[in-house]
Scaffold this motif. Structure first.
Motif: not given
Length: 423
Positions: A25-44
């Motif tokens: 799950g290394e790639d997929i989880l890293n990507r998830i965390v990255e996207l989550d970060e991006k999501r919060r910034q974009t939502q702001k």
RNA sequence: GGAGGGAUGGCAGAGUGGUCGAUUGCGGCGGUCUCGAAAACCGUUGUCCGUUUUUAAGCGGACCGGGGGUUCGAAUCCCCCUCCCUCCGCCA
């Protein structure tokens, strides 16, 4: 589906534990965390733009009321601009969330620490065994022979009407089926399970909720014209009763039992596995489901395992219990026990029950929550187990109880069959 | 299958383009009164995401069946879908 908050804080631990399920799950989880970060910034960004344009709209409304057309029109232009900005953010956000959700649905549930690493069912761990191995003797017939001899089940007829894997039960064979179903339901009622008769076809949301979709859709029969799925187990409709529900803490434990036919495509099965009743496209099963407080779900898992054991005991069947290894544990499950009975004539173990704790994995998909002591909504835990699946029970009963004088019906079942032996 | 009507907060039920997350009633929670209870009166009352000071709280955004659109602005207008109700047809 794992909770995003949990992934955020336990990423490395999750990656490590998923290795037990042979999931990298290394790639997929890293990507998830990255996207989550991006999501919060974009939502702001989006929220700020929205807030501003909302304020402007209010001002415009006020100006119109006061008859100040020109000022209002001037503000309109500003507002339009802001709107374009926020629309861009919104689009980005939609894309991010979409990818995030797609990835999230691909991550299997994290296995419980007691789950051993392993590739296949050969590495499942034996945790319990009870009763002597039945030995019906050298001349013992396998159940498909017995079924023919006593005219209980007609496999060829099923093939004619439907196809292989759809047996026709006849006479005392049909009655035995009905007796087992009634026996299982009566036992469940005694144990405090409320009986449910669910639909046998479900929609996409339900199939997603329990985790059959999007991962296992080739295992389900699909009715394209109406976009419905035939249930592979009553777990699907029963657990989905609680989709989008917020329970009260005092509702726990929710206990349901259901008899249903189950439909499985079983693509790729072959050989001795599909002989006779061993693996079917349609079979009967009584399923038990519990929804439980997260702090108590593992006690409940043990209770359910013991409950299924008790039924086997009453039927006089020797059985053993295995903890499934990571590779054999299903996508949605954190810990699964399989109960197997020994089939005397085939001289092999047959799985007749599978009892699982899904923790919050299904709940998160279907938003099944409860209000905790502090009034906060939390995800509940879901569990289910077979109690029991009929075909292999029938196989074992026929094979293990065969005598020169016929097949003996277990005492506990006689009140339900109305006959003591099949001759 | 055809024709029509509907979907709003725990429930009931207003609201048809501008401070509406939404009038009101019931229910729930807290309080006053009471020995206690009822009644009456006062207050309070959803979900999700983000954020700030890292209990609690404040702030921003979203949510009036679901999705899309029009508009500076939508519960309100338009389109698609789902579900419910009534009538007709068919039918276990």
């Amino acid at each position: 589906m794992l909770e995003l908050n949990y992934i955020r804080e336990h990423k490395d631990e999750i990656i490590e534990r998923l290795k037990v399920k042979n999931f990298n799950g290394e790639d997929i989880l890293n990507r998830i965390v990255e996207l989550d970060e991006k999501r919060r910034q974009t939502q702001k960004d989006r929220d700020n733009a929205f807030a501003e344009s909302k304020r402007l709209s209010k001002d415009i409304g006020k100006l119109f009321k006061e008859g100040k057309q020109e000022q209002a029109n001037a503000l309109k232009e500003n507002s339009t601009q802001l709107k374009n900005e926020s629309r861009q953010c919104e689009e980005q956000l939609t894309n991010i969330v979409k990818e995030l959700n797609e990835l999230l649905t691909q991550v299997p549930n994290v296995p419980h620490p007691s789950v051993p690493k392993g590739e296949s069912d050969e590495e499942n761990k034996l945790v319990y065994e009870e009763g002597p191995l039945p030995d019906p003797g050298k001349d013992a017939l396998p159940h498909w022979e017995l079924a023919k001899k006593y005219d209980l089940i007609d496999f060829d007829l099923g093939s004619k009407i439907s196809g292989s894997g759809f047996p026709v039960y006849k006479g005392r064979g049909a009655k035995l089926q009905r007796a087992l179903i009634n026996f299982f339901l009566a036992e469940a009622e005694k144990a405090g399970y409320e009986e449910i008769q669910p639909p046998l076809m479900v929609n996409e949301d339900s199939a997603f909720g329990t985790g059959q979709l999007p991962d296992k859709d080739s295992q389900m029969y699909y009715v394209e014209m109406d976009n419905m799925y035939l249930i592979p187990t009553a777990e699907v409709p029963i657990t989905n009763i609680y989709r989008d529900v917020i329970l009260k803490a005092e509702d726990f434990p929710v206990k349901n039992a259901a008899y249903s036919a189950c439909f499985r495509r079983e693509a790729g099965s072959y050989g001795k596995d599909v002989r006779g009743l061993n693996r079917l496209h349609q079979f009967d099963k009584v399923e038990i489901v519990q929804v439980q407080h997260p702090g108590k779900s593992y006690d409940t898992l043990e209770e359910m395992r013991e409950y299924a054991s008790g039924i086997l005991r009453k039927l006089g069947l020797s059985f053993r219990i295995l903890i499934l290894c990571g590779g054999d544990t299903s996508f949605a499950s954190a810990l699964t026990y399989d109960l197997e009975v020994y089939s005397g004539a085939q001289q092999r173990w047959l799985e007749v029950s599978s009892v699982s704790n899904f923790e919050a994995f299904q709940s998160n998909r279907m938003k099944l929550r409860f209000k905790d002591e502090n009034g906060k909504n939390r995800l509940a835990h879901t569990l289910n187990g077979s109690a029991l699946a009929l075909p292999r029970i029938v196989a074992a009963l026929l094979e293990n109880n065969q005598t020169p004088d016929g097949i003996k019906i277990p005492e506990a079942l006689v009140p339900y069959t109305g006959f003591e032996t099949i001759t």
